[in-house]
Design a protein around this motif. Structure first.
Motif, PDB file in Angstrom:
ATOM      1  N   HIS A 202      63.833 -39.991   9.169  1.00 39.27           N
ATOM      2  CA  HIS A 202      64.963 -40.733   8.617  1.00 39.27           C
ATOM      3  C   HIS A 202      66.206 -40.273   9.381  1.00 39.27           C
ATOM      4  O   HIS A 202      66.143 -39.327  10.157  1.00 39.27           O
ATOM      5  N   CYS A 237      70.657 -44.652   5.638  1.00 42.74           N
ATOM      6  CA  CYS A 237      69.607 -44.224   6.547  1.00 42.74           C
ATOM      7  C   CYS A 237      69.738 -45.066   7.816  1.00 42.74           C
ATOM      8  O   CYS A 237      69.775 -46.284   7.758  1.00 42.74           O
ATOM      9  N   GLU A 239      67.673 -44.922  10.420  1.00 47.73           N
ATOM     10  CA  GLU A 239      66.413 -44.962  11.169  1.00 47.73           C
ATOM     11  C   GLU A 239      65.506 -45.951  10.445  1.00 47.73           C
ATOM     12  O   GLU A 239      65.286 -45.800   9.242  1.00 47.73           O
ATOM     13  N   CYS A 241      62.777 -46.845   8.788  1.00 50.89           N
ATOM     14  CA  CYS A 241      61.756 -45.892   8.333  1.00 50.89           C
ATOM     15  C   CYS A 241      60.667 -46.534   7.513  1.00 50.89           C
ATOM     16  O   CYS A 241      59.804 -45.840   6.971  1.00 50.89           O
ATOM     17  N   HIS A 245      63.489 -49.594   3.997  1.00 53.11           N
ATOM     18  CA  HIS A 245      64.594 -48.933   4.711  1.00 53.11           C
ATOM     19  C   HIS A 245      65.959 -49.445   4.255  1.00 53.11           C
ATOM     20  O   HIS A 245      66.898 -48.672   4.065  1.00 53.11           O
ATOM     21  N   MET A 248      67.442 -47.740   1.274  1.00 47.29           N
ATOM     22  CA  MET A 248      67.542 -46.280   1.301  1.00 47.29           C
ATOM     23  C   MET A 248      69.020 -45.924   1.408  1.00 47.29           C
ATOM     24  O   MET A 248      69.541 -45.644   2.476  1.00 47.29           O
TER      25      MET A 248
HETATM   26 CU   LIG Z   1      64.997 -43.804   6.012  1.00 47.72          CU
END
Ligand SMILES: [Cu+2]
Length: 271
Positions: A202, A237, A239, A241, A245, A248
């Motif tokens: 992340h 976040c 990234e 993920c 995502h 997040m």
């Molecule tokens: Cu993430």
């Protein structure tokens, strides 16, 4: 086909001018600026971005104006002209190699020196330490409690109510506080983030603080910064993920240390 060359040239010029106007209009309409700055080191990063954008912007416009000018000025008229053979020009080549090289090296050195100051300077001993443990798709935020020490964790102890697998038999873990998606940090006081991940990579992104650092499974990464503005900000976040995502997302609250301590003691009672 006499007119087609001329038409192509005119269309190209038109395309260029409309494109340029559209770009400038877009930049003016949609504020290209950064989110309001809320950290001490962020000013340096913003300056670096702006200066880089100005230099590359000037080069972009200059090269494109020249491109259009030369295409237009030296266009063929369909009279069977032969192109002028111009193999090389040492002086010109030396200039256009050295000038960009000097500018780019200067930008890189400036960036590296600044980054070293932000990233390779040890945070002071009294820094406010918080641990962020990323998981699909949430942020578990842990405060060390009064002892200032994080207790032991064990992945085997992870349950719904113990998301980071805190080992409560460890004395250091007794006063640890774990909350979901709520990062509270003190105003005008150095903060040290310790980042981990339970599953995939992340990336902790605090756009207002110009903080972005990967949270990687199996290791602890860190980032220290000093919040300078009170208020509520995003914790994202950065990234990709997994499927969740996009959700997040947590938030950061910057408040004076005294208020933060009151909140922490409330959490301790609830934990
Ligand atoms: Cu993430």
């Amino acid at each position: 086909m006499k007119t087609s060359g001329r038409l192509d040239g005119l269309l190209f010029v038109l395309f260029f001018i409309i494109g340029l106007i559209a770009c400038i209009w877009y930049l003016i309409r949609h504020d290209p600026g950064f989110l309001p700055l809320a950290s001490e080191h962020g000013g340096f990063i913003d300056n670096l971005f702006v200066v880089t954008l100005i230099i590359t912007g000037i080069v972009f416009i200059l090269t494109h104006v020249l491109l259009v000018f030369f295409t237009f000025r030296y266009k063929g008229n369909g009279n069977g002209e032969k192109a002028f053979w111009y193999p090389d020009n040492k002086k010109l080549e030396i200039i256009w190699t050295i000038v960009p090289a000097v500018i780019i090296v200067a930008l890189i050195v400036w960036g590296q020196v600044g980054w070293a100051k932000i990233f390779h300077t040890n945070p002071p001993d009294d820094a406010f330490v918080v641990e962020i443990v990323g998981e699909q798709f949430a942020w578990n935020i842990r405060y060390p409690g009064e002892d200032g020490e994080f207790g032991r964790t064990n992945p085997e102890l992870i349950t719904r109510t113990n998301p980071i697998g805190l080992d409560r038999t460890d004395p250091a873990a007794e006063d640890d506080i774990v909350v979901l998606n709520e990062l509270r940090v003190p105003l005008d006081h150095p903060v040290l983030l310790k980042l981990r991940s339970k599953d995939v990579i992340h990336s902790v992104f605090l756009p207002n603080f110009r903080v972005k650092m990967d949270a990687v499974p199996g290791m602890t990464t860190t980032f220290s910064f000093k919040p300078t503005v009170e208020g509520e900000f995003d914790l994202l976040c950065a990234e990709l993920c997994g499927l969740g995502h996009y959700r997040m997302r947590g938030y950061v609250v910057v408040q004076p240390m005294e208020e933060l301590e009151v909140w922490l003691s409330e959490q301790r009672e609830m934990n």
